[in-house]
Design a protein around this motif. Sequence first.
Motif, mmCIF file in Angstrom:
data_model
loop_
_atom_site.group_PDB
_atom_site.id
_atom_site.type_symbol
_atom_site.label_atom_id
_atom_site.label_comp_id
_atom_site.label_asym_id
_atom_site.label_seq_id
_atom_site.Cartn_x
_atom_site.Cartn_y
_atom_site.Cartn_z
ATOM 1 N N ILE B 266 -22.329 -53.835 123.123
ATOM 2 C CA ILE B 266 -21.938 -54.048 121.724
ATOM 3 C C ILE B 266 -22.670 -53.056 120.834
ATOM 4 O O ILE B 266 -23.868 -52.834 120.984
ATOM 5 N N LEU B 267 -21.934 -52.448 119.916
ATOM 6 C CA LEU B 267 -22.545 -51.477 119.010
ATOM 7 C C LEU B 267 -23.193 -52.238 117.850
ATOM 8 O O LEU B 267 -22.635 -52.352 116.766
ATOM 9 N N TRP B 268 -24.392 -52.748 118.129
ATOM 10 C CA TRP B 268 -25.061 -53.591 117.129
ATOM 11 C C TRP B 268 -25.368 -52.819 115.851
ATOM 12 O O TRP B 268 -25.449 -53.398 114.772
ATOM 13 N N SER B 269 -25.569 -51.505 115.983
ATOM 14 C CA SER B 269 -25.917 -50.744 114.777
ATOM 15 C C SER B 269 -24.789 -50.827 113.751
ATOM 16 O O SER B 269 -25.015 -50.775 112.558
ATOM 17 N N SER B 270 -23.574 -50.981 114.254
ATOM 18 C CA SER B 270 -22.438 -51.125 113.359
ATOM 19 C C SER B 270 -22.573 -52.412 112.550
ATOM 20 O O SER B 270 -22.373 -52.430 111.339
ATOM 21 N N PHE B 271 -22.925 -53.482 113.245
ATOM 22 C CA PHE B 271 -23.141 -54.770 112.580
ATOM 23 C C PHE B 271 -24.247 -54.641 111.542
ATOM 24 O O PHE B 271 -24.115 -55.092 110.394
ATOM 25 N N GLY B 272 -25.335 -53.991 111.951
ATOM 26 C CA GLY B 272 -26.487 -53.843 111.058
ATOM 27 C C GLY B 272 -26.153 -52.994 109.838
ATOM 28 O O GLY B 272 -26.483 -53.365 108.711
ATOM 29 N N ASP B 273 -25.488 -51.850 110.075
ATOM 30 C CA ASP B 273 -25.133 -50.980 108.953
ATOM 31 C C ASP B 273 -24.249 -51.722 107.960
ATOM 32 O O ASP B 273 -24.424 -51.623 106.745
ATOM 33 N N ASN B 274 -23.294 -52.456 108.505
ATOM 34 C CA ASN B 274 -22.394 -53.227 107.657
ATOM 35 C C ASN B 274 -23.174 -54.256 106.845
ATOM 36 O O ASN B 274 -22.984 -54.385 105.633
ATOM 37 N N ALA B 275 -24.078 -54.967 107.516
ATOM 38 C CA ALA B 275 -24.846 -56.009 106.836
ATOM 39 C C ALA B 275 -25.688 -55.409 105.714
ATOM 40 O O ALA B 275 -25.773 -55.968 104.617
ATOM 41 N N ILE B 276 -26.277 -54.240 105.981
ATOM 42 C CA ILE B 276 -27.124 -53.617 104.952
ATOM 43 C C ILE B 276 -26.274 -53.184 103.759
ATOM 44 O O ILE B 276 -26.647 -53.390 102.599
ATOM 45 N N LEU B 277 -25.118 -52.607 104.058
ATOM 46 C CA LEU B 277 -24.219 -52.193 102.976
ATOM 47 C C LEU B 277 -23.825 -53.399 102.119
ATOM 48 O O LEU B 277 -23.881 -53.354 100.887
ATOM 49 N N GLN B 278 -23.441 -54.491 102.784
ATOM 50 C CA GLN B 278 -23.017 -55.676 102.039
ATOM 51 C C GLN B 278 -24.182 -56.248 101.245
ATOM 52 O O GLN B 278 -24.007 -56.692 100.114
ATOM 53 N N LEU B 279 -25.369 -56.209 101.847
ATOM 54 C CA LEU B 279 -26.552 -56.706 101.147
ATOM 55 C C LEU B 279 -26.775 -55.909 99.867
ATOM 56 O O LEU B 279 -27.110 -56.464 98.818
ATOM 57 N N GLY B 280 -26.570 -54.595 99.962
ATOM 58 C CA GLY B 280 -26.703 -53.757 98.768
ATOM 59 C C GLY B 280 -25.743 -54.211 97.685
ATOM 60 O O GLY B 280 -26.133 -54.332 96.511
#
Lengths: 343, 300, 377
Positions: B266-280
């Motif tokens: 699983i490309l977890w970095s994708s999940f993380g990048d998305n979460a950070i963007l949404q958090l912003g």
Amino acid sequence: MTGNAGSNAFAPGALAIETHGLTKRFGSHLAVDSVDLAVPRGSVFGFLGPNGAGKTTTIRMLLGLVGATSGSISVLGQPMPASLASVLPRVGALVEGPAFYPFLSGAANLHRLDTADRSVDGATRSDRVAQALDRVGLGHAAGKKVKAYSLGMKQRLGLANALLAPRDLLVLDEPSNGLDPQGTREVRSLIRSLAADGTTVFVSSHLLAEIEQLCSHVAVMSSGRIVSQGTLDAVRDQDVSRIRVVTTDPVGALRVLADFGLEPSVATDESTADGDVRVVLAPVPATDPGHRTSGIQPEAIVAALVAAGVPVRGFTVEESSLEDRFVALTGEGFAIAEGHSVR
Amino acid sequence: MSDSPVSDSTLSASTAPGETASVRARPPRGLGLALLASELAILFRRTRTIAMLAALAAVPILIAVAVRVSSSGSSGRGPAFIDQITQNGLFVGVAGLILCIPLFLPLTVGVAAGDTIAGEASHGTLRYLLVAPAGRVRLLIVKFLGTVAFCIAAPLVVVLAGTVIGAILFPLGNVTLLSGDTVSISESLGRALLMSAYVSVSLIGLSAIGLFISTLTDTPVGAMAATIVISVAAQVVGSLDQLAWLHPWLFSYHWLGVVDMLRQPILWSSFGDNAILQLGYVIVFGALAYSRFVTKSILS
Amino acid sequence: MADRSLRRWLPAIVAPIVVIGGALAVPLTAGAAGVPPEKSAQEVLELVGSNEVTALSGTVVQTSELGLPDLSGALSGTGTGGDSASSALELLTGSHTARVYLDEAQGARVQILDSMAERDIIAGPDGVWFYDSSEDTATHLALPDDPTGSAGTDGSQSDATDTVPTPAALAEHFLDAIEPSTAVSVDNTSVVAGRSAYDLVLTPDSADTLIAAVTIAVDSETGLPLSVAVTAKGQSAAAFSVAFSDISFDTPDASLFSFTPPAGATVDEQLPHAYSLSTSANGEHDSHLGDLAKNVTVTGDAWASIVELPVGDLAAGASEESADPSGSASSLLDAATEKVDGGRVLSTSLLNVLLTDDGRILAGSVPVALLQAAAAD
Ligand SMILES: Nc1ncnc2c1ncn2[C@@H]1O[C@H](COP(=O)(O)OP(=O)(O)O)[C@@H](O)[C@H]1O
Ligand SMILES: [Mg+2]
């Protein structure tokens, strides 16, 4: 209204609501103009004014819904809106008519609004909702969706919402709007019983009769300004009783009345003026609120007039009603009064 | 106490001599989670919410039925996922979810988020919540959490409805990932839930935008429409190469990255990048909504 | 009052600044991994040679800013998504991300992460697999002997360590070979994939070439090249770059290197000699190149070399590839090239290709004028 009502100099803690120079401006429009309210604790305070006078806007500011343009507010002895969180749980309010989720039942609506108050006990919520509904006579319609309520039922539900928890102060904006005469009477007796329990009730209305029957204190608002304020009797009596003499010798009548310490004048636009007949009016100052004619005996005046050879065709003591006062103060009767503009 | 009435405490004010008031100041009890519970109950019991979730559930069901009815040896062109449905019912939920990402999900989230404050204002209940007092910040947080709950529920409904209808209409089997590896049914169900979670996170930025817009107006329909228009506009901008520099800043930038949950590993970095963007987005629009709402005049 | 509401608007002003500022600042400060000791070019090359990385997993990002005209429309029009010409072109435009797993003992795996799809090359104990998820096709190339040798698919530098005796010798050899035409220096250190690296810069001496520099970031600890960037003259951003965006030297899970084609996939078995990784991301793209080589002439030297070949060969190749009844290949050519004196030119920031009117192709990392001059010779 005993105790602190006799004097107008209330101790700060004795005022449920106190404002100084409270002003709200919508653009260039002054909706509330430098209002100083002093609502004694334990009073039933009538907030009287024609539509558009600024009553609701004042109430919104008192409750922290709208920021004041200038001026200070203190409710239950605490500054607003700074102490909003600690003051509002002790205040029940009906503002600009009732408002509910139409898709929820009456009880569910009260339930919802009660959860918003962090200070109440969730365990007693259902009981309190049922009690409040019973108190306003809506027990039978508790499960009905609000969209199926009549205006009067919604008004009652709004009152029930204000009564969900024990309150120190009730702020009721036009509480009998939309109610039938029976409902109006019920609301009146509800307010009386609440006041008897010691709750201060601040009730706005454009219905004079209601205020007159209910209130111990009254403030009259017109075009954003408070034009009169005090106990009901004081407001009603301020130079309102007057003696009316119809005579062909106005000069003699003026002299006799002046001898009694009154300030008589000849009416200029009396329709009854006919040939030599004139009407002389003398306002009777309210030196002692509660005693209408302030010690002056009408029969003594009549005797003096006759003794002085003044031909008296008619003599009346005109008792004032709050309505006279209201019309005199607001000048507009029941017409909608728009606030005045500043430039 | 009459010397300094302003600084005096509630208690001393209410116990002033010579007055008859009987109510003591009541301190707040706990976090007041009852309001959140009531918000969730109202949101999810509302006919409109149920209708939106039902419409979302209908998407995978319609796909599955359409494919079932028309699939006589079909190997038609189209998204690769649609082709896989016939071989494996587990793909129905995933295919439905991906199909819902660009429009249907943002649409429903736009409705839910746009309604938050403006809906209360239009009912007039906003003033009664605030004089209760709900507290403006608390109400805003509760409203946001309500929308987040919707963001969780909406993709989940699509995935679950799709999986159920897929299991009914098609054979079930091991699932082929994008990387060509095969995973078991139970793991693939886990992946489907993970994709649902990914999409939930994807929609949170839009929720924050909708919440902010909702504080600007007393007309819920306007706030909903504006939020939906923004979600469409973001995707249009995201498809314009001339604006490539802007793409990583768009809340929709990682939306289709949900398929990264179908890679092995699983490309977890994708999940993380998305979460950070949404958090912003949550921080920025949360701050805007806060500032707007605590200064808002409640005139509704 | 006004003061108070001003204060309440503060978060609305501060939050965007903090978030956007943070987003911009994080990449700059990421991995402030300490500055490694200074090294000369020779020492850095030795470091490369001594690199003993046997296992890694990481993400590689390749970006191209070649200034190619946008051909995506024309390409998709030809409907040849899988063929080598468009694959190669596709790799030359935009940005691509791949995950790379390497374990010398087990094999290697490269995953090209396309949007909504993936292409995998798995070199493991059971040979080499190529899997394309968009087509659901698997191609198998069995390796009868030396299964671990396949690991070299990815790590070319590990091949080098096998054949060159010492890193120092390799470095010296390399420097000798390129020194006459190229200045080799270590400019500074940088941070790549969170690791500190030496920037080995190869600067062509020739004034004729379009290439300004080739920068290779060499991991300061392991000597593994972490990125390669080619800069064109007159540009500050790299025209072409391949770089790790994250990397770990842990041994990847062995299950990654074994591959069983999914049920329902089209499986194509190939014999080793017939197979060419024509669609892979790296390595030689085109089997035609071998045949073409016979007719190719090279003029100029080093960075300014110009390759010339008769167009007949390429035209044959092209029509074979993208069988174009509708003439889409020629329209593609028209879209990509522009008319100049003596022919048409395909111009990119790193490479110019001249198609002369008399049927020759000249290509080189040199200005068009030089190609025209060479064509006139
Ligand atoms: N949101 C608003 N914007 C502009 N003017 C308003 C607004 N709300 C009330 N007003 C004006 O303020 C004045 C007082 O209104 P209101 O307080 O509602 O009067 P009342 O409750 O005494 O009938 C009116 O002239 C009304 O037109
Ligand atoms: Mg009103």
